[in-house]
Design an enzyme around this catalytic site. Structure first.
Site, mmCIF file in Angstrom:
data_model
loop_
_atom_site.group_PDB
_atom_site.id
_atom_site.type_symbol
_atom_site.label_atom_id
_atom_site.label_comp_id
_atom_site.label_asym_id
_atom_site.label_seq_id
_atom_site.Cartn_x
_atom_site.Cartn_y
_atom_site.Cartn_z
ATOM 1 C CG ASP A 95 4.987 -17.571 17.672
ATOM 2 O OD1 ASP A 95 4.633 -18.176 16.637
ATOM 3 O OD2 ASP A 95 4.186 -17.066 18.481
ATOM 4 N N GLY A 96 6.125 -16.416 14.940
ATOM 5 C CA GLY A 96 5.737 -15.256 14.120
ATOM 6 C C GLY A 96 6.017 -15.430 12.631
ATOM 7 N N GLY A 153 4.354 -17.164 10.373
ATOM 8 C CA GLY A 153 3.136 -17.080 9.567
ATOM 9 C C GLY A 153 2.715 -15.631 9.353
ATOM 10 C CD1 TRP A 195 8.885 -11.247 8.784
ATOM 11 C CD2 TRP A 195 8.654 -12.717 7.093
ATOM 12 N NE1 TRP A 195 9.871 -10.986 7.858
ATOM 13 C CE2 TRP A 195 9.745 -11.869 6.813
ATOM 14 C CE3 TRP A 195 8.316 -13.700 6.181
ATOM 15 C CZ2 TRP A 195 10.508 -11.985 5.646
ATOM 16 C CZ3 TRP A 195 9.063 -13.827 5.017
ATOM 17 C CH2 TRP A 195 10.147 -12.970 4.756
ATOM 18 C CG HIS A 232 6.984 -22.143 8.458
ATOM 19 N ND1 HIS A 232 6.864 -21.716 9.766
ATOM 20 C CD2 HIS A 232 5.735 -22.525 8.092
ATOM 21 C CE1 HIS A 232 5.604 -21.852 10.170
ATOM 22 N NE2 HIS A 232 4.900 -22.339 9.159
ATOM 23 C CG ASN A 282 3.543 -26.208 16.298
ATOM 24 O OD1 ASN A 282 4.707 -25.966 16.627
ATOM 25 N ND2 ASN A 282 2.555 -25.336 16.528
ATOM 26 C CD1 TRP A 283 2.452 -33.263 16.501
ATOM 27 C CD2 TRP A 283 2.875 -33.711 14.346
ATOM 28 N NE1 TRP A 283 3.727 -33.807 16.419
ATOM 29 C CE2 TRP A 283 3.998 -34.085 15.114
ATOM 30 C CE3 TRP A 283 2.905 -33.900 12.959
ATOM 31 C CZ2 TRP A 283 5.147 -34.637 14.538
ATOM 32 C CZ3 TRP A 283 4.050 -34.448 12.393
ATOM 33 C CH2 TRP A 283 5.153 -34.808 13.177
ATOM 34 N NE ARG A 336 -0.184 -18.293 22.884
ATOM 35 C CZ ARG A 336 -0.908 -17.357 22.273
ATOM 36 N NH1 ARG A 336 -1.548 -16.434 22.971
ATOM 37 N NH2 ARG A 336 -0.994 -17.332 20.944
HETATM 38 C C1 IPE Z 1 4.988 -22.072 19.766
HETATM 39 O O1 IPE Z 1 4.359 -21.273 18.826
HETATM 40 C C2 IPE Z 1 5.693 -23.212 19.097
HETATM 41 C C3 IPE Z 1 6.824 -22.845 18.263
HETATM 42 C C4 IPE Z 1 7.277 -21.650 18.038
HETATM 43 C C5 IPE Z 1 7.506 -23.961 17.660
HETATM 44 P P1 IPE Z 1 2.833 -21.488 18.417
HETATM 45 O O2 IPE Z 1 2.554 -20.518 17.354
HETATM 46 O O3 IPE Z 1 2.580 -22.921 18.134
HETATM 47 O O4 IPE Z 1 2.071 -21.116 19.771
HETATM 48 P P2 IPE Z 1 0.601 -20.570 19.999
HETATM 49 O O5 IPE Z 1 -0.343 -21.501 19.273
HETATM 50 O O6 IPE Z 1 0.537 -19.187 19.457
HETATM 51 O O7 IPE Z 1 0.415 -20.581 21.485
HETATM 52 C C1 IPE Z 2 6.399 -20.369 14.472
HETATM 53 O O1 IPE Z 2 5.718 -19.470 13.656
HETATM 54 C C2 IPE Z 2 6.782 -21.637 13.756
HETATM 55 C C3 IPE Z 2 6.104 -22.836 14.225
HETATM 56 C C4 IPE Z 2 5.228 -22.882 15.191
HETATM 57 C C5 IPE Z 2 6.421 -24.087 13.564
HETATM 58 P P1 IPE Z 2 4.152 -19.570 13.448
HETATM 59 O O2 IPE Z 2 3.891 -20.457 12.271
HETATM 60 O O3 IPE Z 2 3.465 -19.980 14.689
HETATM 61 O O4 IPE Z 2 3.804 -18.090 13.065
HETATM 62 P P2 IPE Z 2 2.496 -17.283 13.509
HETATM 63 O O5 IPE Z 2 2.448 -17.330 15.002
HETATM 64 O O6 IPE Z 2 1.326 -17.968 12.889
HETATM 65 O O7 IPE Z 2 2.714 -15.915 12.987
HETATM 66 MG MG MG Z 3 2.716 -18.925 16.236
#
Ligand code: IPE
Ligand code: IPE
Ligand code: MG
Length: 248
Positions: free
Chosen positions: A28-29, A31, A33, A45, A76-77, A202
């Site tokens: 995660d993270g 976006g 970044w 990504h 994520n969809w 979480r």
């Molecule tokens: C969890 O991250 C799913 C993945 C890393 C693939 P999310 O970014 O979707 O989770 P939330 O929405 O912050 O709980």
């Molecule tokens: C995790 O990074 C990748 C996926 C859930 C596919 P995020 O895209 O959730 O990144 P943030 O949480 O928005 O920074």
């Molecule tokens: Mg995320």
């Protein structure tokens, strides 16, 4: 600085003879970044996919048995269509490269999640990756795609209910093992250590059943910045803990 001291500092207190057997990571993270750099989320990504490659290769190198990564959740969809499609494009690129390097890397790959909503091309790539690598020994990497812990448990329960109706199986005969055996992770030991970068604290629907006694490690580092050193910190923290599984 003498070389050996530098090496010792880079691997803080990790005992490589006592590694967890199975590490799972919520990647995660990406976006955030990208946002911090004034880049589109898709760039995050792409950077995250590179980090995954580095960490997976390293896990094989140190002799980890299982690495499971959360790549795309059932939730994520909900993201904008362009973002979803750019993640799918990156996945395709990753799988094509993985197939290309398969003989050299020799990492066994599996997929957790319902792959039916993916394009036929992506599904075929996942299947080919799994098929080619299924005999490799050593590290097994499980990629969670369209994965949700609740979805996974619901499917297992549905399957058991069908067995009860169609085969006259008694509900009283259902044991925990019957559920474990019908999860995407059937046959894979539960994760010992679950790492979540990005500062969120979480599970976001990750390995709900399997994490009953997993140790968690949370860090503010964003996934694209996650490194071998960060992995060492997580493992070192894990190795200091006392796992009691309800005992004393
Ligand atoms: C969890 O991250 C799913 C993945 C890393 C693939 P999310 O970014 O979707 O989770 P939330 O929405 O912050 O709980
Ligand atoms: C995790 O990074 C990748 C996926 C859930 C596919 P995020 O895209 O959730 O990144 P943030 O949480 O928005 O920074
Ligand atoms: Mg995320």
């Amino acid at each position: 600085m003498p070389l050996f001291r530098k090496a010792a500092e880079q691997t803080p207190e990790v005992d490589f003879t006592r590694l967890p057997r199975h590490i799972a990571i919520i990647m995660d993270g990406n976006g955030r970044w990208a946002k911090r750099r004034g880049l589109p989320r898709t760039a995050g990504h792409a950077a995250g996919a590179e980090t995954f490659r580095t960490i997976a290769t390293y896990c094989k190198e140190i002799g980890l048995d299982y690495l499971t990564v959360y790549a795309f959740s059932t939730e994520n969809w909900k993201r904008p269509e362009e973002e979803v499609s750019s993640i799918m494009t990156l996945l395709k690129k990753y799988l094509l490269e993985a197939i290309d390097r398969m003989e050299r890397d020799r990492v066994k790959m599996a997929f957790f999640g319902d792959l039916t909503p993916l394009t036929p091309e992506l599904r075929e790539l996942c299947e080919r990756t799994r098929e080619i690598s299924k005999h490799y020994e050593g590290c097994q990497v499980n990629i969670c795609l369209n994965y949700g812990g609740r979805d996974e448990i619901t499917r297992a329960v549905r399957q058991l209910a069908e067995e009860c109706v169609k085969e006259g199986r008694s509900p009283d005969s259902i044991a925990e093992r019957d559920i474990s055996d019908r999860l995407f992770s059937a046959g894979v030991p539960d994760p010992d250590l679950i790492i979540r970068p990005s500062g969120e604290v979480r599970t976001s629907n990750f390995l709900l059943w399997q994490s009953a006694y997993s140790e968690y490690y949370f860090t503010d580092v964003l996934w694209p910045d996650f490194s071998k050193e960060e992995l060492h910190k997580a493992i070192a923290s894990y190795q200091k803990r006392s796992r009691r599984f309800g005992g004393v």
